[in-house]
Design an enzyme around this catalytic site. Structure first.
Site, mmCIF file in Angstrom:
data_model
loop_
_atom_site.group_PDB
_atom_site.id
_atom_site.type_symbol
_atom_site.label_atom_id
_atom_site.label_comp_id
_atom_site.label_asym_id
_atom_site.label_seq_id
_atom_site.Cartn_x
_atom_site.Cartn_y
_atom_site.Cartn_z
ATOM 1 N N LYS A 90 -17.019 8.198 12.833
ATOM 2 C CA LYS A 90 -17.458 7.466 11.639
ATOM 3 C C LYS A 90 -18.546 6.438 11.949
ATOM 4 C CE LYS A 90 -14.109 5.178 10.033
ATOM 5 N NZ LYS A 90 -14.423 4.017 10.880
ATOM 6 N N THR A 92 -20.448 6.290 14.624
ATOM 7 C CA THR A 92 -21.601 7.037 15.122
ATOM 8 C C THR A 92 -22.404 7.632 13.970
ATOM 9 O OG1 THR A 92 -20.319 7.590 17.089
ATOM 10 C CG2 THR A 92 -22.311 8.860 16.704
ATOM 11 N N ARG A 113 -19.073 -3.521 11.085
ATOM 12 C CA ARG A 113 -18.164 -4.610 11.442
ATOM 13 C C ARG A 113 -18.331 -4.974 12.912
ATOM 14 N NH1 ARG A 113 -12.691 -1.951 10.393
ATOM 15 N NH2 ARG A 113 -13.910 -0.193 11.157
ATOM 16 N N ALA A 292 -8.830 -1.971 9.058
ATOM 17 C CA ALA A 292 -8.502 -1.389 7.752
ATOM 18 C C ALA A 292 -7.041 -1.012 7.613
ATOM 19 C CB ALA A 292 -9.363 -0.163 7.488
ATOM 20 N N PHE A 320 -11.133 3.347 9.479
ATOM 21 C CA PHE A 320 -10.160 4.430 9.479
ATOM 22 C C PHE A 320 -10.430 5.445 8.371
ATOM 23 C CE2 PHE A 320 -7.599 1.037 11.694
ATOM 24 C CZ PHE A 320 -7.683 1.623 12.945
ATOM 25 N N TRP A 428 -25.113 12.331 17.538
ATOM 26 C CA TRP A 428 -24.569 11.898 18.827
ATOM 27 C C TRP A 428 -25.461 12.373 19.969
ATOM 28 C CZ3 TRP A 428 -22.863 13.913 23.443
ATOM 29 C CH2 TRP A 428 -22.080 13.060 24.248
#
Length: 575
Positions: A90, A92, A113, A292, A320, A428
């Site tokens: 997520k 990435t 975050r 989360a 998450f 990635w």
């Protein structure tokens, strides 16, 4: 939070073996001076950039407030399927999509975050992206960064000290020491601090009482920090914190202890958003960091709202799976900050979906279309859940080298049957260009399908019905289970005038249920509510379900054991 976290929570998705680790890639980055990134990419004059070294900075709140009349850009939320040890990717994807939008000629900023030290030294390592989709300087971001978390922890614990000091010096407010609800905080996984007895050692040390610590990212100060819209709002919210009750159950607030001003003073510098860059020298805000599963899981409203004034596209993430992070982003952050998301990207991997279909981790390299089809139920529910908020959905598949053509063809067929586009991405391994198709799809979707965003529940719905709505509509539960003490607490909160607040459900991130081992899309289960905690300053009610804990513990072999500093001062083993 559960006792430990799995690598899946890192948001990386290590698709194939790389000759370099994430930290080695980041240390080889060709970074630009952050003042230049701010000026060239965002048009921010140097005098409004407050550098912390060469490559990270805070932005002047006065400058950001001057942007209020600019139109907002488009807001893109990145969320994910239910985490597994197979990895999803997520964070990435958030970084890769931001780079990709810039790559195709759009002006984009990422809002992430700040990582917590707990997971960094626990299991999952860093949280700055992975491979060639990272924010840098990675070591700084993952460790002390600009000191925001330390300031939040200090403000939290200053309030604790003021509470105990007030009781020690005569207790003129009549605080009942048995009803002190405020807990101390530290940004580290330390199970020994969950439940403690403080003030031992005699009369000079105060009145002994039961106490405890939460991890800083679960602190109400963190939530307030991330939901405050400006400094005045921050100080007001700090004063509204309810810390204790008297013997006759009258609420005692931080303002009663005259604590808000000094707490705000500790947060004066921290409240300004942090600006860093990606490996491709694109701007990223990293500010605030509630988990989360035990908190509301979103970066600061100040950073997100500033980014919307500075760019045409803002890509942000929620922690998450979508049942936790996205729900809280929609129902808490967007509701409180007046945000309207334009599109949601749900991140999945074929490996993770096969694990939801019952495949063991060691067998994920083998083609298994039957398990993929079974595990798709997890993604299917997340798609349906996000659509209930009126936001268009795109599925982004993080590519692994073991994915087969038959598996990818099936996944695209299944998602298309849900009326949703499915895009294969390789940020990635290839950075922004590897997610160019995803970026194009995001732009096209925003232009073709205007968002009809709406929260899941209305403000005036009773608190218990808000919890029941989430459990039934998003978790697939048949109902919630309430102990008599929880029923009483719901009634007290309604009577005290807090029924209009949203709810923040603390629950395992590994399942739609409260059983972390229940993969896929379980239905008909019951969600047990164990405890309610009123966050009057953050303006939501925390609903603790199952065996979730607000202070994690370290695993048997913590990541801290593999982190070292070389003779040249370089950190190795962070991830």
């Amino acid at each position: 939070m559960s006792e430990t976290s799995t690598p899946a929570a890192s948001g990386k998705g290590n698709q194939h073996l790389s000759p370099k680790s994430d930290i080695e890639i980041s240390q080889a980055a060709d970074m630009r001076p952050i003042v230049d990134v701010a000026r060239e990419k965002l048009g921010i004059p140097a005098e409004h950039v407050l550098p912390y070294g060469h490559y990270k900075a805070k932005l002047s709140l006065d400058y950001l407030s001057s942007l209020k009349d600019r139109p907002d850009g488009k807001l893109v939320l990145v969320t994910a399927i239910t985490p597994t040890p197979a990895g999803e990717g997520k964070t990435t994807t958030t970084v890769g999509l931001g780079d990709a939008l810039n790559h195709i000629g759009k002006k984009a900023i990422m809002c992430l975050r700040e990582p917590s030290l707990g997971p960094c030294f626990g299991v999952k390592g860093g949280a700055a992206g992975g491979g060639y989709a990272q924010v840098v300087p990675m070591e700084d971001i993952n460790l002390h960064f600009t000191g925001d978390f330390h300031a939040i922890g200090a403000a939290n614990n200053l309030l604790s000290a003021l509470i105990d000091n007030h009781v020690y010096w005569g207790n003129s407010l009549g605080i009942d020491p048995r009803r002190i609800s405020w807990r101390r905080a530290v940004d580290m996984n330390d199970r020994s601090l969950r439940s403690i007895v403080s003030s031992l050692g005699g009369v000079a040390n105060g009145f002994p009482r039961e106490d405890g610590f939460d991890i800083t990212v679960a602190s109400e100060v963190m939530a307030i920090f991330c939901l405050a819209t400006d400094f005045a709002d921050l100080q007001r919210r700090l004063g509204d914190i309810i810390v204790a009750q008297t013997r006759d159950k009258k609420n005692i607030r931080a303002s009663d202890l005259k604590a808000a001003g000094s707490m705000a003073a500790l947060l004066k510098d921290a409240i300004a958003p942090n600006l860093v860059q990606t490996l491709e020298n694109n701007p990223a805000f990293i500010h605030g960091g509630p988990f989360a599963n035990i908190a509301h899981g979103c970066n600061s409203a100040i950073a997100t709202k500033a980014a919307l004034k500075l760019a045409d596209y803002v890509v942000t993430e929620a922690g998450f799976g979508a049942d936790l992070g996205a729900e809280k982003f929609f129902d808490i952050k967007c509701r409180k900050a007046g945000l309207k998301p334009d599109v949601t990207v749900i991140v999945a991997t074929i490996r993770a979906l096969k694990m939801h279909g019952g495949v063991a981790k060691d067998d994920l390299k083998l083609e298994n279309v039957a398990a993929l089809e079974k595990g798709f139920a997890n993604l299917q529910r997340h798609i349906a859940n996000v659509q209930k908020f009126g936001v268009p959905v795109i599925v982004s598949v993080n590519r692994f080298s073991t994915d087969t053509a038959a598996e990818m063809e099936l996944l695209q067929k299944l998602t298309q049957a849900e009326g949703v586009d499915c895009v294969l991405a390789d940020h990635w391994g290839s950075g922004g260009p590897g997610a160019a198709e995803l970026a194009e799809k995001v732009v096209a979707t925003i232009e073709a399908k205007p968002s009809q965003f709406k929260p899941l529940y209305a403000d005036d719905l009773p608190l218990v019905e808000k919890v029941r709505t989430i459990a039934r509509e998003l978790y697939g539960a048949s109902d919630i289970a309430l102990d008599p003490s929880v029923k009483t607490r719901f009634a007290e909160l309604e009577k005290e005038g807090f029924s209009h607040l949203p709810v923040c459900i603390a629950k395992t991130q590994y399942s739609f249920s409260t059983d972390a081992n229940a993969k896929g899309a379980p239905s008909g289960h019951v969600i047990p509510v164990r405890e309610l905690r009123l966050s009057a300053g953050a303006e939501f009610v925390v609903v603790i379900c199952g065996d979730i804990m607000t202070m994690p513990g370290l695993p048997k072999v913590p990541a801290a054991n593999n982190i070292e500093v070389g003779a040249d001062g370089r950190i190795a083993g962070l991830f």
